[in-house]
Design a protein around this motif. Structure first.
Motif, PDB file in Angstrom:
ATOM      1  N   HIS B  62       0.831  -1.214   0.000  1.00 30.73           N
ATOM      2  CA  HIS B  62       0.000   0.000   0.000  1.00 30.73           C
ATOM      3  C   HIS B  62       0.858   1.253   0.000  1.00 30.73           C
ATOM      4  O   HIS B  62       0.455   2.291  -0.516  1.00 30.73           O
ATOM      5  CB  HIS B  62      -0.911   0.002   1.234  1.00 30.73           C
ATOM      6  CG  HIS B  62      -0.153   0.074   2.523  1.00 30.73           C
ATOM      7  ND1 HIS B  62       0.625  -0.963   2.986  1.00 30.73           N
ATOM      8  CD2 HIS B  62      -0.024   1.069   3.431  1.00 30.73           C
ATOM      9  CE1 HIS B  62       1.191  -0.606   4.122  1.00 30.73           C
ATOM     10  NE2 HIS B  62       0.806   0.618   4.414  1.00 30.73           N
ATOM     11  N   ASP B  63       2.054   1.149   0.581  1.00 31.46           N
ATOM     12  CA  ASP B  63       2.870   2.340   0.796  1.00 31.46           C
ATOM     13  C   ASP B  63       3.526   2.869  -0.471  1.00 31.46           C
ATOM     14  O   ASP B  63       4.176   3.914  -0.438  1.00 31.46           O
ATOM     15  CB  ASP B  63       3.932   2.050   1.869  1.00 31.46           C
ATOM     16  CG  ASP B  63       4.755   0.816   1.543  1.00 31.46           C
ATOM     17  OD1 ASP B  63       4.295  -0.020   0.748  1.00 31.46           O
ATOM     18  OD2 ASP B  63       5.869   0.697   2.081  1.00 31.46           O
ATOM     19  N   ILE B  64       3.358   2.174  -1.574  1.00 31.30           N
ATOM     20  CA  ILE B  64       3.903   2.724  -2.828  1.00 31.30           C
ATOM     21  C   ILE B  64       2.781   3.262  -3.718  1.00 31.30           C
ATOM     22  O   ILE B  64       3.024   3.687  -4.841  1.00 31.30           O
ATOM     23  CB  ILE B  64       4.755   1.690  -3.600  1.00 31.30           C
ATOM     24  CG1 ILE B  64       3.944   0.416  -3.881  1.00 31.30           C
ATOM     25  CG2 ILE B  64       6.029   1.361  -2.835  1.00 31.30           C
ATOM     26  CD1 ILE B  64       4.655  -0.529  -4.834  1.00 31.30           C
ATOM     27  N   LEU B  65       1.573   3.237  -3.223  1.00 29.40           N
ATOM     28  CA  LEU B  65       0.438   3.738  -4.010  1.00 29.40           C
ATOM     29  C   LEU B  65       0.088   5.142  -3.513  1.00 29.40           C
ATOM     30  O   LEU B  65      -0.433   5.295  -2.413  1.00 29.40           O
ATOM     31  CB  LEU B  65      -0.755   2.789  -3.870  1.00 29.40           C
ATOM     32  CG  LEU B  65      -0.468   1.330  -4.271  1.00 29.40           C
ATOM     33  CD1 LEU B  65      -1.675   0.443  -3.981  1.00 29.40           C
ATOM     34  CD2 LEU B  65      -0.074   1.241  -5.741  1.00 29.40           C
ATOM     35  N   ASP B  66       0.398   6.139  -4.326  1.00 27.47           N
ATOM     36  CA  ASP B  66       0.289   7.519  -3.858  1.00 27.47           C
ATOM     37  C   ASP B  66      -0.941   8.251  -4.355  1.00 27.47           C
ATOM     38  O   ASP B  66      -1.225   9.353  -3.898  1.00 27.47           O
ATOM     39  CB  ASP B  66       1.529   8.323  -4.312  1.00 27.47           C
ATOM     40  CG  ASP B  66       2.802   7.820  -3.662  1.00 27.47           C
ATOM     41  OD1 ASP B  66       2.715   7.178  -2.604  1.00 27.47           O
ATOM     42  OD2 ASP B  66       3.888   8.080  -4.222  1.00 27.47           O
ATOM     43  N   GLU B 175      -4.456   1.498   7.779  1.00 25.92           N
ATOM     44  CA  GLU B 175      -3.677   2.518   7.079  1.00 25.92           C
ATOM     45  C   GLU B 175      -3.920   2.439   5.573  1.00 25.92           C
ATOM     46  O   GLU B 175      -4.070   3.462   4.904  1.00 25.92           O
ATOM     47  CB  GLU B 175      -2.180   2.365   7.369  1.00 25.92           C
ATOM     48  CG  GLU B 175      -1.368   3.376   6.568  1.00 25.92           C
ATOM     49  CD  GLU B 175       0.135   3.299   6.796  1.00 25.92           C
ATOM     50  OE1 GLU B 175       0.555   2.641   7.763  1.00 25.92           O
ATOM     51  OE2 GLU B 175       0.864   3.909   5.992  1.00 25.92           O
ATOM     52  N   ARG B 179      -5.302   5.332   3.183  1.00 31.01           N
ATOM     53  CA  ARG B 179      -4.431   5.889   2.149  1.00 31.01           C
ATOM     54  C   ARG B 179      -5.213   6.284   0.890  1.00 31.01           C
ATOM     55  O   ARG B 179      -4.843   7.235   0.215  1.00 31.01           O
ATOM     56  CB  ARG B 179      -3.330   4.879   1.804  1.00 31.01           C
ATOM     57  CG  ARG B 179      -2.135   5.528   1.128  1.00 31.01           C
ATOM     58  CD  ARG B 179      -0.947   4.607   1.155  1.00 31.01           C
ATOM     59  NE  ARG B 179       0.116   5.107   0.332  1.00 31.01           N
ATOM     60  CZ  ARG B 179       1.199   5.755   0.783  1.00 31.01           C
ATOM     61  NH1 ARG B 179       1.353   5.953   2.060  1.00 31.01           N
ATOM     62  NH2 ARG B 179       2.125   6.183  -0.051  1.00 31.01           N
TER      63      ARG B 179
END
Lengths: 417, 256
Positions: B62-66, B175, B179
């Motif tokens: 998820h942390d690379i989907l901006d 999270e 996001r």
């Protein structure tokens, strides 16, 4: 030892039954409670208090940023720092700080900080906080899952904009600017010292160490509860092979000085209880947005039962709000000048901190009492601690202003001279 | 059966069970923590393929989907990797329901039928959804599910599982949803629902305290395809947990 006079600028006229009748002092605080006329009074009183701290010889005066908050009336700390830049002469101006990820583009912060540094003759301490969840995520709508990444990118952009000798383009993950060209640059070369206010985030400790920035633990819960955080910070510095220079670290403490302890209790009971009853009355719904705390920090807190208990207590509002409890927990440090000096020496040594951020006005404390507290501290406490750490360590993170003889003075000051 | 597929170079988990008509389900975070009575009831009458979006339980990335486009593409890639073919049935619930609706809007020919269970994606100021990311810790369970005990049991670490590892998985799933839904769950779906051609079923708990059940009507009205709404008595926002049999029945009847 450096003494930094820190103002939160609280709204002092909250109703007596505020905690019972209102949901929160932050985020959804009732706007009908606020009188702009009173805020006019406050701003001028509070700025007077900060200017007085400069006159009394404090090393720095500090302002900070909050949004939708009745205990912190400074949505724009830079406006306050700008007016202080003109009306003070000696104290460093510590903006603690501007939440980098809130500004689009973040070069706005680079510009405003540079302006304050130029106006003040190079007295700025540039505070770069991530910002609280209440301010950044709820009131300003920033995505908690991306806040820290945005913050780090904004930092890189600001630092590059201060050092660049030519216009440049910035094609970041979150920010795109074809022409970055900050005018003016800060007066301090290469840039004002950078300080990072923080809670207990492991990433912030690590990052401060890697970047060689000052870490300031800004907590309202005093020295007793701070031990785990300060130890965690120094453990991280040791892990990185950094020296134990106490000027790498700052610590915030509420202070109330009087001629005797009894007098101090009498004088500071009401403002202390006002603060810990009303100003920390925050709806726990707004404290932990998903993603605001990184997985590493969440893991650390889950593993540390002490930390978890402290967090729960603060989140669920079980902080002490009667004077006896406030003093027992060490939220506020009070006493005669000798007692306060003695306690602060112990705290400074125990936590190895060379920068004390001092709240000498808190809650609904009047200007007269705040000035009394300030003067007594400056005259009778500061001299006892002034030399602490200064012989052994160099403060590498303090502003380097122009010599007084080289400064252009404001008109009123020139007229007075 | 459990397998892992690759989305943007990160592992994403897929559970599947049952035979017959396949239902590809983008589940909500809590419903992907463990296999429940709802999963079992659907698998009795169909083949349920439960896909965990990036950051959802069992998945990473998820942390690379901006941005929203990245999320929609990740949802499509996940379904592709799970085996979704043109004309198949897509189901999405709650937070993940917003992305299921977007997949159906962005690739209208690809999705044959669509089932949305109390999806996010719309926001009306005159009838706001509750702020799911600002729930009072002491009252959150009661807001999310009608059966608070079942909800708490769903979130609790199973015996033998390391609690910290499990709890981090729960935190990560929250999270991930935040996001793409922060701050108010409005992904501007109202601009795209008119592109959804799939025959659609909307399922809502009558007692949903997060998204008012009337949002079902808003969705039904905006979707171009034929849309029917089923409101489940005794169900809260996490209606699959509150009323597993009733929701499974509404799903299976629709795909029959």
């Amino acid at each position: 030892m450096r003494f930094m006079w820190f103002h939160l600028m609280p709204y002092k006229d909250l109703p007596t039954n505020f905690k019972q009748d209102h949901n929160s002092i932050w985020v959804d605080v009732d706007p009908k409670l606020m009188s702009p006329h009173r805020v006019h009074d406050y701003y001028n009183e509070f700025l007077d208090e900060l200017e007085y701290a400069d006159e009394c010889g404090f090393d720095a005066i500090c302002v900070n940023e909050h949004h939708g908050n009745a205990y912190g009336l400074m949505p724009s700390p830079n406006i306050m720092a700008a007016t202080l830049a003109r009306r003070t002469k000696n104290a460093a101006l510590c903006v603690m700080g501007a939440s980098l990820a809130l500004y689009n583009p973040p070069t706005r912060i680079a510009e405003e900080f540079a302006m304050i540094d130029c106006i003040s003759g190079g007295r700025l301490i540039a505070g770069f906080p991530v910002g609280t969840p209440m301010d950044t995520c709820y009131v300003y709508g920033q995505n908690p899952s991306m806040l820290r990444q945005r913050y780090l990118e904004a930092h890189d952009l600001i630092m590059k904009s201060w050092s660049a000798t030519e216009p440049f383009d910035f094609n970041g993950r979150f920010n795109q600017q074809r022409y970055v060209n900050v005018w003016p640059k800060p007066l301090q070369d290469p840039h004002p010292p950078v300080w990072v206010p923080g809670g207990g985030s492991v990433e912030t400790w690590a990052w401060c160490g890697e970047m060689d920035y000052v870490y300031s633990y800004v907590s309202y819960y005093g020295h007793v509860a701070a031990e785990a955080t300060m130890n965690g910070y120094w453990d991280e510095m040791a892990r990185q092979g950094k020296d134990r220079n106490p000027f790498r670290a700052g610590f915030l403490q509420f202070i109330g000085v009087a001629e005797t302890r009894e007098e101090a209790v009498k004088l500071y009971k009401e403002p202390a209880e006002f603060f810990y009853t009303n100003c920390l009355h925050v709806d726990p719904s707004y404290v932990m947005p998903p993603g605001y705390v990184t997985e590493a920090t969440a893991r650390m807190k889950m593993k540390s039962q002490v930390q978890a208990a402290a967090d729960r207590s603060q989140i669920l509002g079980s902080v002490k709000n009667d004077m006896e409890g406030i003093l027992a927990e060490g939220y506020v440090l009070i006493g005669s000048p000798d007692e306060v000096a003695d306690s602060l020496r112990k705290i400074a040594k125990k936590f190895n901190v060379g920068n004390l951020l001092l709240l000498l006005q808190f809650g609904n404390m009047s200007k007269d009492v705040a000035n009394y507290n300030t003067k007594l501290f400056a005259e009778k406490v500061m001299p006892q601690l002034r030399d602490l750490f200064e012989d052994e360590w160099e403060h590498k993170w303090w502003p380097k202003p122009l010599d007084q003889s080289m400064r252009t003075l404001p008109r009123t000051a020139m007229a007075a001279e | 059966m459990e397998r892992t597929v690759d989305v943007n170079g990160r592992p994403c988990r897929i559970w599947e069970k049952g035979e017959g008509q396949t239902i590809y389900w983008l589940g909500s975070g809590p419903m992907l923590l463990r296999w429940t009575q709802f999963h079992e009831a659907v698998a009795q009458g169909a083949r349920l393929v439960a896909c965990s979006l990036p950051g959802y339980p069992g998945s990473m990335g998820h942390d690379i989907l901006d941005d929203h486009l990245s999320w929609c593409l990740a949802a499509r890639d996940l379904l592709d990797a799970a085996g979704f073919k043109q004309g198949d049935v897509l189901m999405g619930s709650s937070t993940a329901g917003a992305l299921a609706a977007d997949v159906a809007a962005m690739w209208p020919e690809w999705v044959g039928s669509l089932i949305l269970v109390a999806p996010f994606g719309l926001y009306a100021s005159d009838e706001p959804t509750r702020d799911m990311f600002a729930l009072h810790p002491a009252r959150a369970a009661g807001m999310i599910a009608a059966d608070t005990d079942a909800y708490k049991a769903q979130l609790a670490a199973p015996e033998g599982e390391e609690p910290v590892v499990w709890n981090i998985m729960v935190v990560r799933a929250n999270e991930a949803a935040a996001r793409f839904l922060w701050p108010m769950g409005d992904t501007r779906l109202n601009k795209r629902l008119g592109r959804v051609k799939a025959r659609t079923r909307l399922i809502w708990g009558e007692g949903d305290q997060i998204i008012p059940p009337s949002y079902g009507d808003r969705f039904a009205k905006a979707i171009a395809g034929e849309a029917s709404t089923v409101k489940i008595p005794g169900g809260g926002h996490l209606v699959e947990l509150d009323q597993p049999e009733a929701v499974a029945k509404a799903v299976l009847e629709f795909v029959a």
